[in-house]
Design an enzyme around this catalytic site. Sequence first.
Site, PDB file in Angstrom:
ATOM      1  N   ASN A 198      -3.970   3.204   8.235  1.00 16.47           N
ATOM      2  CA  ASN A 198      -3.769   1.824   7.775  1.00 16.47           C
ATOM      3  C   ASN A 198      -2.661   1.121   8.546  1.00 16.47           C
ATOM      4  O   ASN A 198      -2.757  -0.079   8.839  1.00 16.47           O
ATOM      5  CB  ASN A 198      -3.483   1.801   6.275  1.00 16.47           C
ATOM      6  N   CYS A 238      -4.498  -2.432   0.018  1.00 18.03           N
ATOM      7  CA  CYS A 238      -4.109  -1.251   0.807  1.00 18.03           C
ATOM      8  C   CYS A 238      -3.077  -1.539   1.895  1.00 18.03           C
ATOM      9  O   CYS A 238      -1.978  -0.993   1.851  1.00 18.03           O
ATOM     10  CB  CYS A 238      -5.347  -0.610   1.412  1.00 18.03           C
ATOM     11  N   LYS A 267     -10.817 -10.604   1.669  1.00 19.60           N
ATOM     12  CA  LYS A 267     -11.788 -10.505   2.761  1.00 19.60           C
ATOM     13  C   LYS A 267     -13.174 -10.673   2.166  1.00 19.60           C
ATOM     14  O   LYS A 267     -13.334 -10.630   0.941  1.00 19.60           O
ATOM     15  CB  LYS A 267     -11.651  -9.178   3.493  1.00 19.60           C
TER      16      LYS A 267
HETATM   17  N1  NAD Z   1      -9.399   0.048  -2.692  1.00 21.41           N
HETATM   18  C1  NAD Z   1      -9.556   0.568  -1.496  1.00 21.41           C
HETATM   19  O1  NAD Z   1     -10.181   0.001  -0.611  1.00 21.41           O
HETATM   20  C2  NAD Z   1      -8.949   1.903  -1.177  1.00 21.41           C
HETATM   21  C3  NAD Z   1      -9.365   2.593  -0.030  1.00 21.41           C
HETATM   22  C4  NAD Z   1      -8.827   3.835   0.246  1.00 21.41           C
HETATM   23  C5  NAD Z   1      -7.841   4.363  -0.587  1.00 21.41           C
HETATM   24  N2  NAD Z   1      -7.436   3.679  -1.680  1.00 21.41           N
HETATM   25  C6  NAD Z   1      -6.424   4.298  -2.550  1.00 21.41           C
HETATM   26  O2  NAD Z   1      -7.095   4.868  -3.677  1.00 21.41           O
HETATM   27  C7  NAD Z   1      -6.274   4.748  -4.839  1.00 21.41           C
HETATM   28  C8  NAD Z   1      -7.036   3.984  -5.917  1.00 21.41           C
HETATM   29  O3  NAD Z   1      -7.246   2.668  -5.430  1.00 21.41           O
HETATM   30  P1  NAD Z   1      -8.248   1.659  -6.160  1.00 21.41           P
HETATM   31  O4  NAD Z   1      -8.361   0.465  -5.299  1.00 21.41           O
HETATM   32  O5  NAD Z   1      -9.457   2.398  -6.589  1.00 21.41           O
HETATM   33  O6  NAD Z   1      -7.373   1.298  -7.451  1.00 21.41           O
HETATM   34  P2  NAD Z   1      -7.872   0.579  -8.793  1.00 21.41           P
HETATM   35  O7  NAD Z   1      -6.678  -0.074  -9.349  1.00 21.41           O
HETATM   36  O8  NAD Z   1      -9.115  -0.204  -8.544  1.00 21.41           O
HETATM   37  O9  NAD Z   1      -8.290   1.814  -9.727  1.00 21.41           O
HETATM   38  C9  NAD Z   1      -7.377   2.761 -10.230  1.00 21.41           C
HETATM   39  C10 NAD Z   1      -7.823   3.121 -11.637  1.00 21.41           C
HETATM   40  O10 NAD Z   1      -7.046   4.226 -12.122  1.00 21.41           O
HETATM   41  C11 NAD Z   1      -6.910   4.062 -13.522  1.00 21.41           C
HETATM   42  N3  NAD Z   1      -5.856   4.958 -14.012  1.00 21.41           N
HETATM   43  C12 NAD Z   1      -4.513   4.822 -13.918  1.00 21.41           C
HETATM   44  N4  NAD Z   1      -3.884   5.876 -14.470  1.00 21.41           N
HETATM   45  C13 NAD Z   1      -4.851   6.720 -14.915  1.00 21.41           C
HETATM   46  C14 NAD Z   1      -4.846   7.993 -15.556  1.00 21.41           C
HETATM   47  N5  NAD Z   1      -3.707   8.647 -15.829  1.00 21.41           N
HETATM   48  N6  NAD Z   1      -6.020   8.531 -15.903  1.00 21.41           N
HETATM   49  C15 NAD Z   1      -7.184   7.904 -15.608  1.00 21.41           C
HETATM   50  N7  NAD Z   1      -7.253   6.706 -14.999  1.00 21.41           N
HETATM   51  C16 NAD Z   1      -6.109   6.127 -14.642  1.00 21.41           C
HETATM   52  C17 NAD Z   1      -6.644   2.590 -13.682  1.00 21.41           C
HETATM   53  O11 NAD Z   1      -6.879   2.128 -14.974  1.00 21.41           O
HETATM   54  C18 NAD Z   1      -7.622   2.005 -12.654  1.00 21.41           C
HETATM   55  O12 NAD Z   1      -8.878   1.680 -13.239  1.00 21.41           O
HETATM   56  C19 NAD Z   1      -4.984   4.064  -4.384  1.00 21.41           C
HETATM   57  O13 NAD Z   1      -4.049   5.049  -4.062  1.00 21.41           O
HETATM   58  C20 NAD Z   1      -5.420   3.323  -3.138  1.00 21.41           C
HETATM   59  O14 NAD Z   1      -4.361   3.128  -2.239  1.00 21.41           O
HETATM   60  C21 NAD Z   1      -7.976   2.463  -2.004  1.00 21.41           C
END
Ligand code: NAD
Length: 440
Positions: free
Chosen positions: A214, A266, A327
Amino acid sequence: MKITMIGTGYVGLVTGTCFAEIGNDVLCLDVDARKIAILNEGGVPIHEPGLEPMVKRNVAAGRLRFTTDVDASVAHGSVQFIAVGTPPDEDGSADMRYVIAAARNIGQRMQSPKIVVDKSTVPVGTADRVHSTIAAELGARGVSIPFSVASNPEFLKEGAAVEDFMRPDRVVVGASDERAIQTLRALYGPFMRNHERFLVMDVRSAELTKYAANAMLATRISFMNELANLADRLGADIEMVRQGIGSDPRIGYHFLYPGAGYGGSCFPKDVKALQYTAEQFGHPLTLLNAVERVNDGQKHVLVDKIVERLGEDLTGRKFALWGLAFKPNTDDMREAPSRVVIDALTARGARVVAYDPIAMDEERRIFANAPLLAYAASPIAACDGADALVVITEWKEFRSPDFDDIKSRLSMPLVFDGRNVFAPELVRAAGLEYFGIGRR
Ligand SMILES: NC(=O)c1ccc[n+]([C@@H]2O[C@H](COP(=O)([O-])OP(=O)(O)OC[C@H]3O[C@@H](n4cnc5c(N)ncnc54)[C@H](O)[C@@H]3O)[C@@H](O)[C@H]2O)c1
């Protein structure tokens, strides 16, 4: 394979659904009861191309289920993926409380051996923290149950997440435990039938790989944005420069588009978190600090151009704003440049009439009390009586508009193109003034 996905957001829902699609038995957990209720009622809480039919198909087949029940989720999967959010803390570091809570839940309840996989983007050393958290909970229970922790960072792109997951460029796994490596190799095998793209490395390298990827992409964007601002002053056209350098196979075309700055959930947070880690280890990243500074400035470039053309006081002015999401093909508004532009225009007294194909509901939620912000039913309707058209997100449907129609609806013939989506000569041919990023 029985898989538990902890966290049912963009990554968890896409990953869980794709694992179910190839025949696994997947249970997705979330603490957000609203999200789980939507899914259990047959809806999908996020916009991601191709996701909804895949969710429905796998739910109907009984391979994909959703729950808020932590006991059930820990009992279900022999593989427990942690895909919870890791938002930025106030100091820029990644907030690890959700990851650690997930680990604690596993340690407090597991009755059988588990492979725990960090899929969230987490700082180097997190797998060790997750391991010691689970070990401490098992110790407190006075039990000894084998488990291992692996890192499996996710590289999917919002807007193309299903496609990316089903056809990965590579699957990075950081692990030392042979059983975990073999299990993950078997799980991902069906996604790489035509050739092997499974990269095994040590855990710390896997954790750093995600941030490095990233940070590299953010660097390319900031590099081009900085050059675009120079091109503006030199009377050069950054779009020609982009093609001139992108055609070099050592450079390539990806992530060389100048614009209104990068946003999303991200890049901004991961750049910050990597900077924080680097500083903690006494090795500040000079280059990355500049990447972030350039990006912060870039989100204001469009407004600077508007102010240069119309003056500092925009009271009574009205702007048509095309694109809200950070985006195209997503409704994600996290750190979206549109938010900075809307704030800056309305702070100067202007009204904004916005249109986005799918992010308007999310925008209404974020800007709930914004009397100077309204929404249009279509891109062209947003232009009615506006002083200028401002393009922030490069949705496909914005690329080839009827410029004569736009001209007839605007009260001033001004187009500020924050993503260089239009050919300036076509815009000018309709009698409109064109302002792009780094273009004559
Ligand atoms: N969004 C992307 O494009 C992307 C791509 C690659 C990596 N990531 C990484 O993946 C991770 C998740 O990102 P995201 O975009 O899916 O986030 P998001 O906020 O869409 O989803 C995270 C979810 O986790 C839930 N959560 C929090 N604590 C919890 C627990 N203890 N038990 C169960 N559920 C719980 C939240 O309620 C939420 O629904 C992050 O670290 C992000 O950096 C994201």
